[in-house]
Design an enzyme around this catalytic site. Structure first.
Site, PDB file in Angstrom:
ATOM      1  N   HIS A 172       0.812  -1.220   0.000  1.00 31.53           N
ATOM      2  CA  HIS A 172       0.000   0.000   0.000  1.00 31.53           C
ATOM      3  C   HIS A 172       0.848   1.274   0.000  1.00 31.53           C
ATOM      4  CE1 HIS A 172      -4.008  -1.962   1.524  1.00 31.53           C
ATOM      5  NE2 HIS A 172      -3.397  -2.684   0.589  1.00 31.53           N
ATOM      6  N   GLU A 265     -13.294   2.759  -4.190  1.00 32.56           N
ATOM      7  CA  GLU A 265     -13.973   4.056  -4.159  1.00 32.56           C
ATOM      8  C   GLU A 265     -13.490   5.006  -5.235  1.00 32.56           C
ATOM      9  OE1 GLU A 265     -14.741   4.521   0.680  1.00 32.56           O
ATOM     10  OE2 GLU A 265     -13.751   6.116  -0.470  1.00 32.56           O
ATOM     11  N   TYR A 286     -10.960  -8.995   4.709  1.00 38.12           N
ATOM     12  CA  TYR A 286     -10.808 -10.172   3.858  1.00 38.12           C
ATOM     13  C   TYR A 286     -11.342 -11.427   4.540  1.00 38.12           C
ATOM     14  CZ  TYR A 286      -7.959  -7.169   0.926  1.00 38.12           C
ATOM     15  OH  TYR A 286      -7.530  -6.142   0.120  1.00 38.12           O
TER      16      TYR A 286
END
Length: 394
Positions: A172, A265, A286
């Site tokens: 990330h 999003e 998850y």
């Protein structure tokens, strides 16, 4: 092994219309409901245009970012840490020298690339990448340099911005670079994925899970957080993992971010606004468990313009502005990594009015850009990644 291709030797593939059944899959969070009409699962648009695909270059190692040069060549990043040039004739260069140290583990590596509007004069290039830091930690960083006349080296490369704090994670990072047309550079970051780091998306004294705005020459802050204790480079916060961003025809920044299990999003981030993660989100862990309190709305946070459940796993995006696809003018085009296609959103008054999926099964589309002639240029994020030119079928 990289195979050098020319346009005449490129594989020509015919794209045909495919069944638009992507809304048939059930959501991962069936109890969550959209806040307004067409916030998710917008009406399906007919995929009634045939597309030609020309492979301009292949043999790329998980290509990530793409920037067009004035002569029709393209700069391409490979997550493995290489910056390459694909010539207008399809010739693939050797790796360009002069890059900073890059951590290429897992989701790290060399990420986005962009060039100055006056590149023909300045040859200025910017890159974002996973930077190795102290004690094995890493963070997103931005560097800039000038491309040598022969295209072999990035000269005088300097790191002008570093995400704070570094984290013991290889996931990330974000990260997309967008010149705002007003002298600033937007940088998107991720929140580094771990449960103990994701909460820093809500901490405005850090740059995890943020949209950042800086001076592209010096890295000096140009954000507008509107919060006394916030770092001055912050534009917006409460994001998860922003890997797509683009300006619309009004010069406004739109972003797209990876959700968890569900909850990708699309946002129109405003300066000083909080976009909720991880306090509020569509989607679930998850494991299937709720994230936090499992809520999708919270006072003081902004709702996404659109979300996907199940996810498409979005790559880069662009608003179409060209001549080859007149019916797509102003539509938002998004690379689908998990969906393995090109996602098209029809937009009206800042709302999504329809969705289509094109080139289904083409591979993990990481990047989509509009070439100067109006063709689409796609990168597939694979061991044998490809740069593909997409045009209406002849």
């Amino acid at each position: 092994m990289t195979r050098h291709l020319t346009l005449t030797a490129a594989a020509l593939l015919a794209g045909t219309a495919t069944a638009q059944d992507f809304n048939a899959a059930p959501p991962n969070a069936p109890d969550q409901q959209p806040a307004f009409e067409n916030q998710t699962r917008a009406p399906v648009l007919a995929d009634d245009i045939a597309l030609d695909q020309t492979v301009i270059a292949d043999g790329l190692d998980h290509p990530w970012g793409l920037a067009e040069l004035p002569d029709g060549a393209w700069l391409v990043t490979e997550r493995a840490g290489n910056l390459r040039m694909v010539g207008a004739d399809g010739a693939l260069s050797d790796p360009i020298g002069g890059l900073p140290d890059i951590d290429t583990r897992d989701q790290g590596g060399l990420l986005d690339v962009t060039v100055a509007e006056d590149f023909a004069d300045t040859r200025r290039v910017w890159i974002s990448f996973a930077q190795p830091r102290e004690d094995g930690k890493t963070a997103t960083a931005v560097g800039t340099g000038t491309l040598s006349a022969d295209g072999s080296t990035l000269d005088g490369t300097q790191v002008i911005w570093q995400q704070q704090p570094a984290w013991d994670s290889t996931k990330h990072y974000g990260s997309v670079l967008v010149h705002d047309g007003q002298g600033g550079l937007f940088v998107t970051t991720g929140e580094r994925s771990n449960p103990d780091s994701r909460v820093y998306s809500q901490n405005v004294t850090t740059t995890l899970g943020k949209v950042i705005r800086i001076n592209p020459e010096t890295g000096a802050p140009m954000g507008d957080p509107g919060v006394a204790e916030a770092l001055p480079e912050i534009w917006s916060w409460g994001h998860r993992n922003l890997q797509g961003a683009a300006l619309d025809d009004q010069g406004r920044l739109w972003t797209i971010e990876h959700g968890p299990k569900g909850g990708d999003e699309l946002n129109l981030p405003q300066a000083g606004r909080n976009y909720g993660w991880p306090r509020v989100t569509y989607g679930v862990e998850y494991s299937g468990r709720p994230i936090g309190e499992g809520i999708t709305q919270l006072e003081g946070t902004e709702l996404p313009v659109y979300y996907w459940d199940p996810v498409i796993a979005p790559g880069q995006m662009t608003f179409y502005d060209g001549e080859m696809f007149p019916d797509w003018q102003g539509d938002l085009l998004i690379g689908g990594l998990k969906s393995n296609d090109l996602v098209r959103l029809e937009m009206e008054a800042d709302r999504v009015t329809g969705e289509a999926r094109h080139l289904q099964g083409i591979g993990r589309v990481r990047e989509v850009e509009v070439a100067r002639d109006g063709a689409l240029m796609l990168l597939t994020d694979e061991d044998n990644g490809r740069l593909i030119r997409v045009t209406p079928a002849r």
